[in-house]
Design a protein around this motif. Structure first.
Motif, PDB file in Angstrom:
ATOM      1  N   ASP A   1       0.830  -1.208   0.000  1.00 20.55           N
ATOM      2  CA  ASP A   1       0.000   0.000   0.000  1.00 20.55           C
ATOM      3  C   ASP A   1       0.863   1.257   0.000  1.00 20.55           C
ATOM      4  O   ASP A   1       0.489   2.280  -0.578  1.00 20.55           O
ATOM      5  CB  ASP A   1      -0.889   0.044   1.255  1.00 20.55           C
ATOM      6  CG  ASP A   1      -2.255  -0.578   1.002  1.00 20.55           C
ATOM      7  OD1 ASP A   1      -2.616  -0.730  -0.177  1.00 20.55           O
ATOM      8  OD2 ASP A   1      -2.936  -0.901   1.981  1.00 20.55           O
TER       9      ASP A   1
ATOM     10  N   ILE B   1       1.566   2.536  -3.385  1.00 25.57           N
ATOM     11  CA  ILE B   1       0.451   3.255  -4.013  1.00 25.57           C
ATOM     12  C   ILE B   1       0.336   4.660  -3.425  1.00 25.57           C
ATOM     13  O   ILE B   1       0.162   5.639  -4.143  1.00 25.57           O
ATOM     14  CB  ILE B   1      -0.871   2.487  -3.826  1.00 25.57           C
ATOM     15  CG1 ILE B   1      -0.741   1.071  -4.398  1.00 25.57           C
ATOM     16  CG2 ILE B   1      -2.019   3.227  -4.493  1.00 25.57           C
ATOM     17  CD1 ILE B   1      -1.945   0.197  -4.102  1.00 25.57           C
ATOM     18  N   SER B   2       0.454   4.747  -2.099  1.00 22.69           N
ATOM     19  CA  SER B   2       0.360   6.067  -1.451  1.00 22.69           C
ATOM     20  C   SER B   2       1.488   6.980  -1.906  1.00 22.69           C
ATOM     21  O   SER B   2       1.297   8.184  -2.061  1.00 22.69           O
ATOM     22  CB  SER B   2       0.446   5.924   0.069  1.00 22.69           C
ATOM     23  OG  SER B   2      -0.493   5.004   0.524  1.00 22.69           O
TER      24      SER B   2
ATOM     25  N   TYR C   1       3.304   6.782  -4.795  1.00 22.88           N
ATOM     26  CA  TYR C   1       3.352   7.045  -6.238  1.00 22.88           C
ATOM     27  C   TYR C   1       1.988   6.771  -6.884  1.00 22.88           C
ATOM     28  O   TYR C   1       1.880   5.960  -7.808  1.00 22.88           O
ATOM     29  CB  TYR C   1       4.440   6.176  -6.881  1.00 22.88           C
ATOM     30  CG  TYR C   1       5.776   6.233  -6.163  1.00 22.88           C
ATOM     31  CD1 TYR C   1       6.535   7.408  -6.159  1.00 22.88           C
ATOM     32  CD2 TYR C   1       6.280   5.129  -5.467  1.00 22.88           C
ATOM     33  CE1 TYR C   1       7.757   7.478  -5.490  1.00 22.88           C
ATOM     34  CE2 TYR C   1       7.508   5.183  -4.801  1.00 22.88           C
ATOM     35  CZ  TYR C   1       8.241   6.364  -4.816  1.00 22.88           C
ATOM     36  OH  TYR C   1       9.444   6.430  -4.155  1.00 22.88           O
ATOM     37  N   PRO C   2       0.933   7.447  -6.421  1.00 24.58           N
ATOM     38  CA  PRO C   2      -0.421   7.122  -6.894  1.00 24.58           C
ATOM     39  C   PRO C   2      -0.622   7.388  -8.384  1.00 24.58           C
ATOM     40  O   PRO C   2      -1.480   6.773  -9.012  1.00 24.58           O
ATOM     41  CB  PRO C   2      -1.323   8.036  -6.049  1.00 24.58           C
ATOM     42  CG  PRO C   2      -0.438   9.138  -5.579  1.00 24.58           C
ATOM     43  CD  PRO C   2       0.922   8.547  -5.439  1.00 24.58           C
ATOM     44  N   ASP C   3       0.175   8.276  -8.952  1.00 26.48           N
ATOM     45  CA  ASP C   3       0.058   8.569 -10.387  1.00 26.48           C
ATOM     46  C   ASP C   3       0.612   7.435 -11.238  1.00 26.48           C
ATOM     47  O   ASP C   3       0.331   7.363 -12.432  1.00 26.48           O
ATOM     48  CB  ASP C   3       0.809   9.862 -10.715  1.00 26.48           C
ATOM     49  CG  ASP C   3       2.279   9.782 -10.323  1.00 26.48           C
ATOM     50  OD1 ASP C   3       2.580   9.257  -9.219  1.00 26.48           O
ATOM     51  OD2 ASP C   3       3.138  10.220 -11.101  1.00 26.48           O
TER      52      ASP C   3
ATOM     53  N   ALA D   1      -1.113   1.419  -9.721  1.00 26.08           N
ATOM     54  CA  ALA D   1      -2.558   1.244  -9.588  1.00 26.08           C
ATOM     55  C   ALA D   1      -2.922   0.287  -8.475  1.00 26.08           C
ATOM     56  O   ALA D   1      -3.968   0.418  -7.847  1.00 26.08           O
ATOM     57  CB  ALA D   1      -3.133   0.749 -10.909  1.00 26.08           C
TER      58      ALA D   1
ATOM     59  N   ARG E   1       0.022   1.833 -13.619  1.00 24.04           N
ATOM     60  CA  ARG E   1      -1.148   2.465 -14.237  1.00 24.04           C
ATOM     61  C   ARG E   1      -1.176   2.276 -15.753  1.00 24.04           C
ATOM     62  O   ARG E   1      -2.238   2.319 -16.359  1.00 24.04           O
ATOM     63  CB  ARG E   1      -1.213   3.957 -13.891  1.00 24.04           C
ATOM     64  CG  ARG E   1      -1.581   4.207 -12.448  1.00 24.04           C
ATOM     65  CD  ARG E   1      -2.467   5.432 -12.273  1.00 24.04           C
ATOM     66  NE  ARG E   1      -2.892   5.528 -10.882  1.00 24.04           N
ATOM     67  CZ  ARG E   1      -3.999   5.000 -10.392  1.00 24.04           C
ATOM     68  NH1 ARG E   1      -4.820   4.331 -11.188  1.00 24.04           N
ATOM     69  NH2 ARG E   1      -4.297   5.114  -9.113  1.00 24.04           N
TER      70      ARG E   1
ATOM     71  N   GLU F   1       7.955   5.878  -0.149  1.00 19.62           N
ATOM     72  CA  GLU F   1       7.399   4.550   0.134  1.00 19.62           C
ATOM     73  C   GLU F   1       7.967   3.970   1.430  1.00 19.62           C
ATOM     74  O   GLU F   1       7.367   3.090   2.035  1.00 19.62           O
ATOM     75  CB  GLU F   1       7.624   3.599  -1.056  1.00 19.62           C
ATOM     76  CG  GLU F   1       9.022   3.015  -1.215  1.00 19.62           C
ATOM     77  CD  GLU F   1      10.030   3.967  -1.870  1.00 19.62           C
ATOM     78  OE1 GLU F   1       9.798   5.178  -1.892  1.00 19.62           O
ATOM     79  OE2 GLU F   1      11.076   3.477  -2.332  1.00 19.62           O
TER      80      GLU F   1
END
Ligand SMILES: [Zn+2]
Length: 252
Positions: free
Chosen positions: A27, A30-31, A33-35, A38, A48, A248
């Motif tokens: 998780d 994702i937090s 590097y959310p861009d 996915a 993504r 991260e």
């Protein structure tokens, strides 16, 4: 029938106990590097753009040398980065953040040898009141670095002095002892004042056990750690002028 229910219950408890820490770990990707990221499943992360990348095998006995030279995504999270802990000599081979998966960071930032990193570097004015020179940094890390700069400007001059002149940000080269890309090759690292710097390779020429040394003030370390950077002074293989953007491992 009752036995079957117990088996199901035990299985559920077991999966909760083993799966949850791993889920929380990934998780964090994702937090951070959310861009770009996915999601993930038990064996891979999903980018993504649809690319899938293996987390890598569980290898409890993987050697330290292989962790440094050939880290999987899973290996990147083997050691918890101790943000905001008191500054002290780390235990032997405790290098949280030095296990970097090359394919992961190549996909995130590009491969500098193919000219993919430089176009996405931006200028940040480092310590505009105290020093005021521009440094080139990955766009992704720029806002965080500006926030660090603003915090350091509020510190007393004798503390701030360790933060300039800087000794480098983006360099398309590998880590000195391994040839693996350092975060400098992605434009996501900064070296501060060389005169306040201690580095394990300079002082020992690789002899062990290493003797940790540090002249970097804790206030500067804290300023970086508040904004998603990790510090090379927290590594057994210490590099005290070195900070790299690794949200991260150190969420902010
Ligand atoms: Zn460095």
């Amino acid at each position: 029938m009752r036995r079957a229910w117990i088996a199901i219950l035990v299985a559920a408890m077991w999966s909760a106990a083993t799966a949850e820490p791993a889920n929380k770990t990934f998780d964090a990707l994702i937090s951070a590097y959310p861009d770009k990221i996915a999601g993930f499943n038990l064996t891979e992360i999903v980018w993504r753009d649809g690319a899938r990348q293996a987390l890598g095998p569980e290898e409890p006995d993987k050697s330290f040398d292989r962790l440094v030279s050939d880290a999987s995504i899973r290996d990147m999270f083997r050691m918890r980065y101790p943000a905001f802990a008191p500054l002290a000599a780390p235990p032997e081979d405790f290098d949280p953040g030095r296990f970097r998966n090359k394919a992961f960071f190549d996909r995130l930032y590009g491969d500098c040898r193919k000219g993919e990193v430089a176009p996405d570097l931006v200028d940040v004015e480092w310590l505009p009141a105290s020093w005021g020179h521009k440094v080139r940094i990955a766009r992704r890390a720029a806002d965080a670095l500006r926030a660090v700069s603003a915090e350091i400007e509020k510190l007393p001059q004798w503390v701030r002095r360790a933060a300039y002149p800087t000794a480098g940000t983006y360099v398309c080269r590998g880590v000195a002892d391994r040839g693996q890309p350092s975060m400098h090759a992605y434009g996501a690292a900064i070296d501060l004042n060389l005169d306040y710097s201690d580095y394990w390779l300079w002082q020992t020429h690789g002899a062990t056990p290493l003797v940790w040394r540090n002249r970097m003030p804790p206030e500067i370390v804290t300023a970086f750690e508040r904004h998603g950077f990790i510090w090379g002074g927290r590594w057994y293989h210490y590099d005290t002028m070195h900070f790299e953007y690794r949200p991260e491992l150190n969420p902010h």
